[in-house]
Write a protein that holds these residues in place. Structure first.
Motif, PDB file in Angstrom:
ATOM      1  N   ALA A  41      28.416  45.666  41.059  1.00  0.00           N
ATOM      2  CA  ALA A  41      29.421  45.304  40.064  1.00  0.00           C
ATOM      3  C   ALA A  41      30.785  45.912  40.348  1.00  0.00           C
ATOM      4  O   ALA A  41      31.716  45.720  39.570  1.00  0.00           O
ATOM      5  CB  ALA A  41      28.947  45.731  38.673  1.00  0.00           C
ATOM      6  N   ASP A  58      31.456  41.971  34.390  1.00  0.00           N
ATOM      7  CA  ASP A  58      30.681  41.971  35.629  1.00  0.00           C
ATOM      8  C   ASP A  58      30.353  40.515  35.948  1.00  0.00           C
ATOM      9  O   ASP A  58      29.540  39.882  35.277  1.00  0.00           O
ATOM     10  CB  ASP A  58      29.404  42.795  35.445  1.00  0.00           C
ATOM     11  N   SER A 110      33.426  43.291  39.463  1.00  0.00           N
ATOM     12  CA  SER A 110      33.895  43.272  38.084  1.00  0.00           C
ATOM     13  C   SER A 110      35.406  43.193  37.959  1.00  0.00           C
ATOM     14  O   SER A 110      36.147  43.600  38.863  1.00  0.00           O
ATOM     15  CB  SER A 110      33.412  44.529  37.350  1.00  0.00           C
TER      16      SER A 110
END
Length: 396
Positions: free
Chosen positions: A137, A226, A352
């Motif tokens: 992420a 994310d 992310s």
């Protein structure tokens, strides 16, 4: 095995340790993931960055062994992948080398390997891992593991390592064992973080300064989107960006791109091919944005930094070319729904985005991002809020 009133991650890692190895560990250590507020791909260019540690963290329970064997297990369940969901991976510490570990075990194995290179006698150990940092992420799940293992093994080995030593140790594990050409940003945030602060990091000399950063006190939150588009620093995109920066520094006759100022960009344009010039322009302007963000935080607080976050994302999208359609959509949707600023965070190529969101707009921004992803036919992103948290240490 678990004790009452323990935080859930600590209880989980103790249970995993007991199930795999029996008995109790010598201790439990934690290290957080991080969000980089601004300053992306500046660390290996000896520049500046402004990350903060978050509450999501890796917890490791360790117990020394009398031999040279490392036994590793994790609570993470990932069917089909080795070493997950209670399986035990066994490694010989005397034969550790790049490629000798598999799956997630490369991170603790890399730390043990790096400690060995510096002459620190590492005992054999049993280790259980529980981590709440999402994998892939862009929140530094790998460095969270490495930092937790580093402080644990250093303590078990009786090695008194400074933060600066631990930073370089984990970088060596990432570069030399895992094979990811990363800088020192992630582990510096994990090891140095404090609640209510970001870490202004000078990546040339590792000097660091805590900068007050308390979004909640200003009526703001940090929303993480994310995208679930996985990335890996060990793959080619990150390495090619680093190689381009190193080539540019050589052509420009400077030790690192940190030494190129905005006033030098016209000359750089004349000396470099268009793609390499854009890489340089991102790094140079991103360093400037870090300094300006610190200035604005000190003068006006978090509400004033939104345009800098937006400019950083545009630079990563257009000049460094490390964004992706999902990240761009997350940023655009959040801004249109009322975020004060937004940018991708982390190494790029997935991961992310973060958005600086007024607390009274949090639900609306989240809903807008989800609706935009559904309309575009993208996989549903994971949304959650983070705030600056404390750094790595022993918890039990």
């Amino acid at each position: 095995m678990t004790q009452p009133n323990l935080p859930a991650p600590t209880a989980a890692v103790l249970e995993a340790f007991s199930s795999a190895f029996g008995g109790a560990p010598d201790g439990v250590w934690r290290a957080p993931g991080r969000v980089n507020l601004i300053g992306e791909h500046t660390d290996y260019n000896e520049g500046f960055a402004l990350p903060f540690a978050i509450g999501l963290a890796a917890h490791v329970a360790l117990r020394a062994r009398p031999d040279r064997t490392a036994r590793l297990t994790t609570t993470r369940r990932d069917p089909g992948r080795p070493g997950h969901g209670g399986e035990v991976i066994e490694l010989d510490l005397d034969t550790l080398s790049k490629g000798s570990a598999r799956a997630w075990s490369v991170y603790p194995a890399g730390v043990a390997w790096a400690l060995g290179l510096r002459g620190t006698p590492v005992p054999g150990f049993d280790l259980a891992l529980d981590s709440t940092v999402p994998v892939g992420a862009g929140l530094s799940s790998s460095h969270a593991i490495e930092c937790a293992v580093a402080i644990a093994l250093a303590e078990l080995a009786g090695a008194e390592l400074r933060v600066e030593d631990l930073v370089l140790l984990t970088q060596q594990a990432e570069n030399g064992f895992v094979g990811a050409p990363t800088g020192i940003l992630d582990q510096s945030a994990s090891l140095r973080g404090e609640a209510g602060h970001a870490v202004l990091l000078d990546c040339r000399d590792q000097s660091a300064e805590l900068i007050p950063f308390d979004p909640a006190a200003a009526g703001l939150g940090i929303l993480v989107v994310d995208t679930t588009v996985a990335h890996s620093h060990a793959e080619g995109g990150y390495a090619s960006r680093r190689a381009a920066c190193e080539l540019a520094a050589e052509v420009l006759g400077v030790p690192a791109l940190r030494d190129v100022s905005p006033a030098d960009l016209p000359e750089a344009r004349a000396l470099l091919d268009p793609t390499t010039f854009r890489r340089v322009r991102h790094v140079v302007t991103e360093d400037e944005r870090v300094h300006e963000t610190v200035r604005v935080l000190r003068a006006d607080g978090p509400r004033g930094i939104g345009p800098l976050l937006d400019a950083s994302h545009a630079s990563m999208r257009d000049d460094f070319e490390i964004s992706c359609p999902e990240l761009d959509l997350a940023v655009a949707a959040a801004r249109e729904a009322g975020a004060l600023g937004a940018r991708m965070t982390g190494g790029g190529f997935g991961g992310s985005a973060i958005a600086l969101v007024p607390l009274d707009r949090g639900d609306a921004v989240s809903a807008a991002v989800l609706a935009a992803f559904e309309k575009a036919g993208f996989a549903r992103p994971e949304l959650f809020s983070v705030s600056p948290a404390g750094g790595a240490g022993r918890v039990l």
